[in-house]
Structures are given as C-alpha cells and as structure tokens.
Motif scaffolding. Structure first.
Motif, PDB file in Angstrom:
ATOM      1  N   TYR A 441       0.844  -1.197   0.000  1.00 47.73           N
ATOM      2  CA  TYR A 441       0.000   0.000   0.000  1.00 47.73           C
ATOM      3  C   TYR A 441       0.885   1.256   0.000  1.00 47.73           C
ATOM      4  O   TYR A 441       1.980   1.257   0.556  1.00 47.73           O
ATOM      5  N   SER A 442       0.388   2.329  -0.622  1.00 49.21           N
ATOM      6  CA  SER A 442       1.134   3.598  -0.640  1.00 49.21           C
ATOM      7  C   SER A 442       1.439   4.057   0.775  1.00 49.21           C
ATOM      8  O   SER A 442       0.607   3.942   1.671  1.00 49.21           O
ATOM      9  N   GLN A 443       2.632   4.625   0.951  1.00 46.02           N
ATOM     10  CA  GLN A 443       3.061   5.052   2.279  1.00 46.02           C
ATOM     11  C   GLN A 443       2.689   6.515   2.533  1.00 46.02           C
ATOM     12  O   GLN A 443       3.533   7.363   2.802  1.00 46.02           O
ATOM     13  N   THR A 444       1.402   6.793   2.430  1.00 44.82           N
ATOM     14  CA  THR A 444       0.899   8.113   2.805  1.00 44.82           C
ATOM     15  C   THR A 444       0.737   8.173   4.320  1.00 44.82           C
ATOM     16  O   THR A 444       0.855   7.148   5.007  1.00 44.82           O
ATOM     17  N   ILE A 445       0.451   9.352   4.847  1.00 44.55           N
ATOM     18  CA  ILE A 445       0.287   9.491   6.296  1.00 44.55           C
ATOM     19  C   ILE A 445      -0.787   8.539   6.812  1.00 44.55           C
ATOM     20  O   ILE A 445      -0.607   7.867   7.838  1.00 44.55           O
ATOM     21  N   LYS A 446      -1.907   8.452   6.106  1.00 43.45           N
ATOM     22  CA  LYS A 446      -3.041   7.651   6.565  1.00 43.45           C
ATOM     23  C   LYS A 446      -2.925   6.174   6.200  1.00 43.45           C
ATOM     24  O   LYS A 446      -3.853   5.404   6.418  1.00 43.45           O
ATOM     25  N   GLN A 447      -1.776   5.777   5.643  1.00 42.64           N
ATOM     26  CA  GLN A 447      -1.552   4.366   5.339  1.00 42.64           C
ATOM     27  C   GLN A 447      -0.201   3.896   5.867  1.00 42.64           C
ATOM     28  O   GLN A 447       0.340   2.892   5.425  1.00 42.64           O
ATOM     29  N   ALA A 448       0.320   4.638   6.850  1.00 38.24           N
ATOM     30  CA  ALA A 448       1.603   4.283   7.461  1.00 38.24           C
ATOM     31  C   ALA A 448       1.444   4.273   8.973  1.00 38.24           C
ATOM     32  O   ALA A 448       0.453   4.756   9.526  1.00 38.24           O
ATOM     33  N   GLY A 449       2.421   3.697   9.655  1.00 37.51           N
ATOM     34  CA  GLY A 449       2.399   3.685  11.108  1.00 37.51           C
ATOM     35  C   GLY A 449       1.179   2.992  11.668  1.00 37.51           C
ATOM     36  O   GLY A 449       0.819   1.892  11.250  1.00 37.51           O
ATOM     37  N   ARG A 450       0.503   3.653  12.604  1.00 35.58           N
ATOM     38  CA  ARG A 450      -0.649   3.029  13.267  1.00 35.58           C
ATOM     39  C   ARG A 450      -1.833   2.818  12.334  1.00 35.58           C
ATOM     40  O   ARG A 450      -2.760   2.078  12.664  1.00 35.58           O
ATOM     41  N   TYR A 451      -1.799   3.472  11.169  1.00 38.82           N
ATOM     42  CA  TYR A 451      -2.892   3.310  10.214  1.00 38.82           C
ATOM     43  C   TYR A 451      -2.674   2.113   9.280  1.00 38.82           C
ATOM     44  O   TYR A 451      -3.599   1.693   8.597  1.00 38.82           O
ATOM     45  N   ARG A 452      -1.459   1.576   9.252  1.00 39.61           N
ATOM     46  CA  ARG A 452      -1.160   0.517   8.301  1.00 39.61           C
ATOM     47  C   ARG A 452      -1.745  -0.810   8.780  1.00 39.61           C
ATOM     48  O   ARG A 452      -1.924  -1.036   9.974  1.00 39.61           O
ATOM     49  N   LEU A 453      -2.014  -1.682   7.837  1.00 41.65           N
ATOM     50  CA  LEU A 453      -2.607  -2.976   8.157  1.00 41.65           C
ATOM     51  C   LEU A 453      -1.721  -3.743   9.127  1.00 41.65           C
ATOM     52  O   LEU A 453      -0.500  -3.807   8.960  1.00 41.65           O
ATOM     53  N   SER A 454      -2.356  -4.330  10.141  1.00 39.73           N
ATOM     54  CA  SER A 454      -1.623  -5.075  11.158  1.00 39.73           C
ATOM     55  C   SER A 454      -1.208  -6.451  10.635  1.00 39.73           C
ATOM     56  O   SER A 454      -1.805  -7.002   9.705  1.00 39.73           O
ATOM     57  N   THR A 455      -0.188  -7.014  11.271  1.00 42.75           N
ATOM     58  CA  THR A 455       0.217  -8.388  10.945  1.00 42.75           C
ATOM     59  C   THR A 455      -0.788  -9.405  11.473  1.00 42.75           C
ATOM     60  O   THR A 455      -0.840 -10.538  10.993  1.00 42.75           O
ATOM     61  N   ASP A 456      -1.596  -9.017  12.466  1.00 38.30           N
ATOM     62  CA  ASP A 456      -2.668  -9.886  12.969  1.00 38.30           C
ATOM     63  C   ASP A 456      -3.861  -9.844  12.019  1.00 38.30           C
ATOM     64  O   ASP A 456      -4.053  -8.859  11.296  1.00 38.30           O
ATOM     65  N   THR A 457      -4.668 -10.897  12.029  1.00 36.50           N
ATOM     66  CA  THR A 457      -5.875 -10.952  11.201  1.00 36.50           C
ATOM     67  C   THR A 457      -7.057 -11.391  12.067  1.00 36.50           C
ATOM     68  O   THR A 457      -6.866 -11.854  13.198  1.00 36.50           O
ATOM     69  N   PRO A 458      -8.289 -11.301  11.556  1.00 36.75           N
ATOM     70  CA  PRO A 458      -9.453 -11.757  12.325  1.00 36.75           C
ATOM     71  C   PRO A 458      -9.489 -13.271  12.517  1.00 36.75           C
ATOM     72  O   PRO A 458     -10.259 -13.766  13.336  1.00 36.75           O
ATOM     73  N   ILE A 459      -8.686 -13.992  11.752  1.00 36.67           N
ATOM     74  CA  ILE A 459      -8.651 -15.452  11.843  1.00 36.67           C
ATOM     75  C   ILE A 459      -7.573 -15.861  12.836  1.00 36.67           C
ATOM     76  O   ILE A 459      -6.414 -15.460  12.719  1.00 36.67           O
ATOM     77  N   GLU A 460      -7.951 -16.658  13.802  1.00 37.51           N
ATOM     78  CA  GLU A 460      -7.002 -17.092  14.813  1.00 37.51           C
ATOM     79  C   GLU A 460      -5.870 -17.898  14.165  1.00 37.51           C
ATOM     80  O   GLU A 460      -6.109 -18.784  13.344  1.00 37.51           O
TER      81      GLU A 460
END
Length: 492
Positions: A441-460
């Motif tokens: 994903y583009s590294q804009t302010i709203k797609q970086a840091g705390r806004y970026r997708l986590s390594t965790d997922t909804p699937i255990e």
C-alpha cells in the motif's frame, strides 16, 4: 500435524519469519509457487551475466542496528558477507553529482558545506532525528504500556512527525528547496514524493541508512534468501518450490491447513502469509471475511510499481565513467513534478536511478562483464495486456533508457551486450502483487504507522508479513515484519 508453522510465499518477510522460528525450534514448512525462493530478493542470469533483481542496499547492518540484530537472531549473519562502501549514493544537483557519504558525521558536514547559512537549522534537524529514533525505539520497539503514562520528549517527537509528510517535517527546520531536494533524494526508494510520503516511513529507513550503515550483500539478494533457506532446512524445516497454495482452510475461525494446486493438504498450528492480503483472504475457505476487515484490505490505495532495465556490458563501468554505487538523476524540477512525469509515463524526462553493481560487488560478475541497472517509478495502468503492443512498449522504453544513458555516458551503446526489461507486468507475474506493486500500500500518512494494516488478522493463528503490513515496504520493513510475527508466535 505436518508442521508447527506453514509460511505461504518465500519473499524476504516470509523467509525471515521462517528462519527465526526454525532457530527457535519450530518445524516450519515454506510453500512457494515460483521455482526459486526470495520473491523480489532474487538474482537471475542472462548470457553469462548475473543480475540482482532488486537489492540496492540494506540499512542498519552496523553492529547494533535493527537489521544486524534480526539477521543475527535468524542465524543468517554468519552466512552472508555485508559490503559497506564509502559512498551511500549520489544525487545529480545543478549539473554536478553530490556523493552522499556512508557516514553520518561526514554527511552532516557535507550539508554544512552546501548550505552554510543553514548550519544551525541542520544541526537542530539532526538532533531531532536522534530524538525521533529514540522515540521510535521506546514507543514501537519497547511496547511497554507504561511509556504512554509518562511520554517523554522523544516519544512526542515521534508522534508529532508520524502525522506529517516528509516535506512538512524537513521544511519546519530548513525551508530551502535545494536542501529538500538533496536531503529527500531517497524518496523514489519509497514510491512517493516528499509532499505525499509519510515522514514516519521516510525517516525510519533514512536512520537505518545514515545512522546504522548502508550495505550491499556479497552475491546479491539471492545470497540473502538462500542463506535463510539454509537456516530453515538445517533446523528441520523445508522450503517447497513449485508448490502453489490454492486454499487456506479455516475451521471454527482457526487456520488449520492449506491445500496445494495438486490437491495435497498440509496441517499446521500457525499459518503466516507472505502473499498480499487481498489474495490471502481470497484463498480462505469456510470463512466469510468481515465487512470492516474487507474494507481494510481492499480500500487503501495501492502503491506504485517500477520498471527496471538490466544491462550487461563488455567492459567495466568505470571505463565509461559510470559513477560508483548508484545515482539519482532528477532532470525535471521538483520531486512532485518528477513523480508526475513517471506516473504519466513520460520516460524521456522522468527521474531515473542508475545502479553500478560492478562497483557495489566486484565478485558478482567478471571484471569485464559490467552490470548496471536503470530504475524508474512506473504506472501499471500504462502497460498494455495485448502481447504485441506490450512487446512494442518494452522495446520503446528500452531504447529510450539506452538513449538517456548515451547522453550521460557517451559510447555506452556500443558496449551493451545484454538487456532485459522488467515492467510492472513483470512484477505482477512473478509476485502476484496487484498492479505490480513493490511497496504494498502507498506510504501516505493515513496508510503508514498506526494506520497501516496489522500483521494480525481476524482469523485465529493466521498472520501476515511483508510490504503490505506494518512497518512497511522495502527490505528492512519486510524483514522487520517477519521478525515481529515470529516473536509473536513464539510468545503465544
């Protein structure tokens, strides 16, 4: 159970995770559809020339640096030979080349010489970069909740910069166009110009390069990937090539097994996907992706792709006065103007990066078999799906780039023996990344840091690694994501 952990895809994030877990005693199986491991971290050969697909340099390989520590914990450090050259990179500036030293104090002194009226402001910028780095280490790497109760100035600097663009942060210290031009010249590495690029994403790798050393790996990216494969197999794991995974099988919201294209099923306790998040969740069976999470993986803007021309010469590049290491040539005004030229496929004027691999690693090829590459940001949408038109587009871009090299290094045309052009569609074909994205994903302010997708997922027990998730794209970002997930699994 066939494996403790199954890793889908053998990109550098997946291999980092797999090698670390293997060293920790887990039985790991890596499954890769391609015939070689590494994803973008590979080499290929053409007519006797050895080409590195993507590695230009890795930061933080000085002792104590983040990458150094991770590779050491993965058991890889003693299998590779990092090469640290005197020059980190060069940038064209007002008709001459500025060599950026691979040493922080020398780099700062160079900036003092170039901008003598800004010395105090440059000092303040470098001082606050150090605060930002300490804040990053405390706020992100420490993960101690008590920090939030007593946030110090270092964390405040980190938090403040996290909500700004690279251009905004730099100009708050030195509001000088020429300074911004030179100081942010690494922006093509990260796929966005300074006025769009998150400061968080620019300064973390900048710190790795300039505070903890930029290195190349002897033998190229493939040596790094192969070394990780060695660690995995030496510790009882396996790396299964030409083994395409078609489904991730879910039971009671837990990832339980995978199915290969040939119908084989392998069971496991944990699954780590180095495949892009969109394709990962398209592969899940017996599972409905929650709408909120589906939006998280499908709505963010996908980053740019690249085109790269690989060139084999019948002489050493130094005979043609090609600079050592690599040079950013920006011939068209501001970074933002340059980026627009690239996205609009104006290949005759957009910025290019010329990399001299023969200088970076003299052992990669014979002395008189010089290898260089020309890299540029590119737009996937420009490239035709029609085979004949695509072939003409490739030929046209190849000729344009060779002509541009001839202008800079007269006589080079007569020494070119091999060319191979990789386009955004090449990137897509070998990685399955949407739009041939190289940074996720583009590294804009709203797609970086705390806004970026986590390594965790909804699937255990299903995790993500690689450029698409925190902390972001590039070698160090992907390597860090793999390490983070490995430690998380170990601590469960």
């Amino acid at each position: 159970m066939d494996f403790d952990v199954i890793v889908l895809g053998s990109g550098i994030g997946g291999l980092t995770c797999a090698s670390r877990l293997s060293k920790l005693g887990f039985k790991v199986g890596v499954f890769e559809k391609h015939y070689i491991p590494g994803g973008y971290a590979t080499n290929f050969k053409r007519r006797g020339y050895n080409f590195d697909v993507s590695l230009h340099g890795i930061g933080a390989l000085d002792e104590g640096g983040n990458t150094h520590n991770i590779l050491n914990h993965c058991g890889v450090l003693d299998k590779i030979t990092p090469i640290k050259n005197d020059i980190a990179y060069s940038v064209s500036y007002k008709g001459k080349l500025i060599d950026i030293p691979n040493d922080l104090s020398l780099y700062k002194n160079l900036l003092f010489e170039l901008f003598p009226n800004e010395i105090k402001n440059i000092e303040k910028l470098f001082k606050d970069i150090t605060k930002f780095n300490r804040g990053f280490e405390k706020f992100i790497l420490d993960k101690n909740s008590s920090i939030l109760k007593k946030i110090n100035i270092d964390c405040l600097t980190f938090i403040k910069w996290s909500e700004k663009t690279t251009d905004e942060v730099v100009r708050s210290y030195v509001d000088n166009d020429d300074f911004v031009y030179i100081f942010t010249s690494l922006w093509p590495y990260y796929g966005l110009p300074p006025k769009q690029l998150s400061a968080l994403y620019y300064f973390i790798p900048w710190i790795s390069y300039h505070m903890y050393g930029k290195y190349y790996i002897k033998g190229g990216a493939q040596k790094l990937s192969d070394s990780m494969v060695e660690v995995i197999t030496e510790n009882g794991g396996s790396v299964n090539l030409r083994s395409e995974v078609t489904s991730i099988n879910i039971e009671d919201n837990k990832a339980k097994s995978i199915t290969l294209k040939n119908g084989e099923v392998f069971t496991t306790k944990y699954i780590v996907s180095n495949i892009n998040p969109i394709d990962t969740f398209n592969m899940t069976k017996n599972y409905t992706v929650p709408t909120k999470y589906k939006n998280k993986i499908s709505s963010p803007t996908i980053g740019c792709s690249l085109s790269q021309l690989y060139i084999g010469l019948d002489c050493n590049p130094k005979e043609l006065n090609i600079p050592v290491e690599e040079v950013f040539y920006f011939d068209a005004g501001t970074p933002e103007e340059d980026y627009e030229l690239s996205i609009k496929a104006n290949y005759k004027e957009c910025g290019i990066l010329v990399t001299n691999y023969s200088s970076m690693d003299e052992s990669l090829n014979e002395y008189n078999k010089g290898v260089i590459t020309v890299t540029l940001i590119d737009n996937y949408a420009h490239w035709s799906k029609d085979r004949s038109e695509y072939a003409m587009q490739k030929e046209s871009l190849t000729n344009i780039l060779i002509d541009r090299l001839e202008e800079k290094f007269p006589g080079i045309k007569s020494h070119i023996k091999v060319t191979e052009l990789g386009t955004p569609r090449t990137m897509e074909r070998y990685t399955n990344n949407p739009n041939g994205a190289v940074y996720g994903y583009s590294q804009t302010i709203k797609q970086a840091g705390r806004y970026r997708l986590s390594t965790d997922t909804p699937i255990e027990n299903l995790f993500l690694v690689g450029a698409w998730v925190n902390p972001g794209g590039g070698y160090e970002g992907s390597i860090s994501s793999g390490m983070m997930v490995a430690q998380h699994i170990f601590n469960k």
